[in-house]
Structure formats: structure tokens, C-alpha cells
Write a protein that holds these residues in place. Structure first.
Motif, mmCIF file in Angstrom:
data_model
loop_
_atom_site.group_PDB
_atom_site.id
_atom_site.type_symbol
_atom_site.label_atom_id
_atom_site.label_comp_id
_atom_site.label_asym_id
_atom_site.label_seq_id
_atom_site.Cartn_x
_atom_site.Cartn_y
_atom_site.Cartn_z
ATOM 1 N N ASP A 26 0.814 -1.196 0.000
ATOM 2 C CA ASP A 26 0.000 0.000 0.000
ATOM 3 C C ASP A 26 0.855 1.256 0.000
ATOM 4 O OD1 ASP A 26 0.999 -0.161 2.515
ATOM 5 O OD2 ASP A 26 -0.922 0.000 3.551
ATOM 6 N N VAL A 83 -1.793 -0.538 7.254
ATOM 7 C CA VAL A 83 -2.558 -1.519 6.493
ATOM 8 C C VAL A 83 -1.634 -2.211 5.495
ATOM 9 C CG1 VAL A 83 -4.577 -1.887 5.063
ATOM 10 C CG2 VAL A 83 -4.549 -0.043 6.725
ATOM 11 N N PHE A 86 -4.644 -4.780 0.236
ATOM 12 C CA PHE A 86 -5.880 -4.168 -0.233
ATOM 13 C C PHE A 86 -6.959 -5.240 -0.275
ATOM 14 C CE2 PHE A 86 -3.218 -0.824 -2.365
ATOM 15 C CZ PHE A 86 -3.700 0.209 -1.595
ATOM 16 N N MET A 90 -10.570 -2.967 3.737
ATOM 17 C CA MET A 90 -9.772 -1.754 3.597
ATOM 18 C C MET A 90 -10.650 -0.512 3.598
ATOM 19 S SD MET A 90 -6.530 -1.095 3.107
ATOM 20 C CE MET A 90 -5.358 0.053 2.379
ATOM 21 N N GLN A 95 -6.211 7.782 5.532
ATOM 22 C CA GLN A 95 -4.886 7.176 5.456
ATOM 23 C C GLN A 95 -3.879 8.172 4.880
ATOM 24 O OE1 GLN A 95 -3.868 4.144 6.470
ATOM 25 N NE2 GLN A 95 -5.881 3.672 7.254
ATOM 26 N N VAL A 152 -11.235 1.702 -1.354
ATOM 27 C CA VAL A 152 -10.543 0.542 -0.800
ATOM 28 C C VAL A 152 -9.190 0.268 -1.450
ATOM 29 C CG1 VAL A 152 -12.687 -0.585 -0.088
ATOM 30 C CG2 VAL A 152 -11.745 -1.049 -2.368
ATOM 31 N N ALA A 153 -8.914 0.866 -2.605
ATOM 32 C CA ALA A 153 -7.636 0.620 -3.279
ATOM 33 C C ALA A 153 -7.418 1.670 -4.360
ATOM 34 C CB ALA A 153 -7.594 -0.774 -3.893
ATOM 35 N N ASP A 201 -8.751 -9.674 -2.534
ATOM 36 C CA ASP A 201 -7.459 -9.012 -2.415
ATOM 37 C C ASP A 201 -7.155 -8.398 -3.771
ATOM 38 O OD1 ASP A 201 -4.904 -8.312 -1.306
ATOM 39 O OD2 ASP A 201 -4.012 -10.023 -2.327
#
Length: 343
Positions: A26, A83, A86, A90, A95, A152-153, A201
Motif C-alpha cells: 500500500d 494496512v 488491499f 480496507m 490514510q 478501498v484501493a 485481495d
């Protein structure tokens, strides 16, 4: 609970570091500090975890250098949680230095409308843009059952932000959308919802997803059950395929993971078909009929040829190339929390 999220949290280490370090996958950056001689963190990569003794609110953070094969207890801490993967749990809101060094300040109003202000730390904090996403426009009716959306990503090229679905109850929901940073357009990766991929993931470099389907429990605290299956999805095209499982009642797949290069994958398998619950890792070209590496424990992270996994509350390393195992912790009256890998 839905709320206005706090401003960006800085992920910091209170310790002398040699140069700028960062967490893998991440890309959560760690603040640069002055160098102290003989610091164990001069050696990279380093696995980092915390230990909280029973009945205590204080945690000690430990690190293990893969180069020197030694453990150290430096005086350091993380603001917030580092974290690692992903996955479906998440939430990038708040962040600092998220993947590709984008930062997210988010707010979700009473109507579950998501407002994201995105900045780029590689360009001095330049505003990338402010994006407003109303789940109703995407066919999601905000409720305890259908939930709301959060980032989330992010793809490594910074062009796409992926949005996942959250609920405030024990309900299981599946869904993934991608937001085009240049245009602000949001489109659904419908395969995730249609196949009920409740856990997944995301590999931000290869733009791949691996996800698992299972039967959610009927009540609070009840276990997951089969039938269960594993799927891969090309996030660029939205096309997916089932790679394992199906209608078998006795098998359950959980905790799916992709390798850094996207050529290998892993999952946690349980149920009478698998004997003891275990993590199974398949390399390029390997299938259930022709290979795979089995590890007794739950996988926490994967970088290069090294796997971090949890066995009965303690952390271990497994080297896929040499087929060797290293125990990192041996706690009996403490909680061990895996924090990440510093490279």
C-alpha cells in the motif's frame, strides 16, 4: 459507523531511520527521521508487529530483520494502523501516503453520499480532485443491508480509485466500483457482485483481484459454510473466471491473496475436504491436482518469496524458495498484531 472522517493521519515511526522507509503493497510512507548508528532498521526488509499483554492497554512494537535474522524492540509506534493488503476490509479514508502516495480526506453525509478530497504527496500535496459519489446513482440504496461506499484501493498508475461497499451490521455484501480519476466517472465491476465475492485481495500493480464466495452465516457468531469457490478478475476489463471450487458443500475458501507479480495466489482452506485448516499457495502453472504449498496457519502478508502467517496467535515466516519456517513470536498471555513490512 458512518461519520465525517478525521483529517489525514500521519503514519510515523519515533525512531532514527536511515533514509525514507515505506510499507510494501500500500506504499504507506513512514516519516523520515535522523539516523542513529547501529539501528536495526538500517537493515531491510523488516517485519514489524506489536505485542499487548493481557490486562494491559500498552503495546510494545518489535521488528525482525530478514537480513540479520535478529529481533529488536525499538522505541517506535504507528499513528493509526499500518494496512498491509488491499482487501475487502480496507478503508483508505484518513490514510496518509496511501498507495501511489495519494491521500484521502473523506466525508459521508446522512444520505450516505461519499465526498473524497484526494491529494498527491509526490507533487507537494497537489489536489488531484474532489469526487462526490452518491450510491443511489450506482444502484445501491443506502441502508443497513446495502450499506455505503468507501475507497478501498488505488491502481499504481494513480488513474483508478476502487470503491467497496460497507455495512454497519453483520450483513454480508459484495460489490466493487472503479472511479476514473481523470473524468470522475464511476463504473461497476459487476462480476464481484454477481458472484458474491465477499472477500477479495487487489493487486494495484497488475490490476487484478482474487476473491472468494461462500455461504454467509444465518446468525451472529455463526461460522461461514460452503459451497465456496475462488475467482480471479481483470480489473481493467471487468472479466472474471472461477479457478477453483463450486458446488462442494464440505469446502470453504477464505482470505485470498495475490503475489506481488500477480502470477501466484493463496487462500485459507477449511472443511472436511481439506483435513486440518491451512493456507494453500499455488505458484505459476500449479493447480489443485498438480502442486501447491501448504502452511499450517492463516496468511497475513506476502512479499517476494516470504510469507507472514499466524498460527494460534503467534507470527511465523515461511520462505517459499527454501521451504523453511521461522517463528517470530512465542506469546501465551498476549495479543500479537501484525503491522507490516518495512523495506
Amino acid at each position: 459507523m458512518k461519520q465525517y472522517f478525521a483529517p489525514t493521519i500521519v503514519v510515523a515511526i519515533v525512531l532514527a531511520l536511515a533514509g525514507v522507509l515505506y510499507l510494501r503493497v500500500d506504499r504507506v510512507e513512514i516519516v523520515q527521521m535522523d539516523k542513529t548508528e547501529n539501528s536495526v532498521l538500517d537493515e531491510r526488509p523488516i517485519v514489524v508487529w506489536s505485542v499487548t499483554q493481557s490486562g494491559s492497554d500498552d503495546s510494545l512494537v518489535y521488528s525482525y530483520s530478514l537480513k540479520t535474522k535478529t529481533t529488536s524492540k525499538p522505541q517506535q509506534y504507528f499513528e493509526g494502523t499500518g494496512v498491509v493488503r488491499f482487501n475487502q476490509s480496507m478503508d483508505l479514508c484518513g490514510q496518509a501516503y496511501a498507495v501511489a502516495k495519494l491521500t484521502f480526506d473523506c466525508a459521508i453525509d446522512e444520505q450516505s453520499v461519499l465526498t473524497m478530497r484526494v491529494g498527491d504527496e509526490t507533487e507537494g500535496g497537489r489536489d488531484v480532485g474532489t469526487f462526490v459519489v452518491d450510491p443511489r446513482d450506482l444502484g445501491v440504496t443506502p441502508s443497513a443491508i446495502e450499506g455505503y461506499l468507501v475507497p478501498v484501493a488505488v491502481s499504481d498508475d494513480k488513474r483508478t480509485i476502487y470503491l467497496g461497499r460497507r455495512v454497519e451490521t453483520e450483513s454480508w455484501v459484495a460489490g466493487l466500483w472503479k472511479l476514473d480519476v481523470a473524468t470522475g466517472e464511476v463504473s461497476e465491476i459487476s462480476y464481484v457482485r454477481k458472484q458474491n465475492l465477499y472477500q477479495y485481495d487487489i493487486n494495484p500493480m497488475t490490476k487484478q483481484l482474487i476473491g472468494v464466495m461462500f455461504t454467509p452465516p444465518d446468525g451472529l457468531g455463526d461460522p461461514l459454510t460452503g459451497p465456496s469457490s475462488i475467482h480471479t478478475v481483470d480489473l481493467s476489463t471487468g472479466k472474471g473466471e472461477r479457478i477453483m471450487g463450486g458446488s462442494v458443500e464440505g469446502g470453504l475458501f477464505e482470505n485470498p491473496m495475490l503475489s506481488d507479480d500477480g502470477l501466484s495466489y493463496a487462500f485459507f482452506a477449511s472443511g472436511p475436504l481439506f483435513g486440518n485448516a491451512q493456507t494453500v499457495i499455488f505458484g505459476p502453472g500449479e493447480t489443485a491436482e498438480g502442486g501447491g504449498t501448504e502452511i499450517d496457519g492463516v496468511m497475513k502478508d506476502w512479499f517476494g518469496d516470504t510469507v507472514v502467517f499466524d498460527r494460534d496467535g503467534n507470527l511465523f515466516l515461511y520462505d517459499l524458495k527454501t521451504d523453511t519456517e521461522t517463528q517470530l513470536t512465542n506469546e501465551t498471555n498476549a495479543t500479537v498484531e501484525y503491522l507490516g513490512v518495512v523495506e
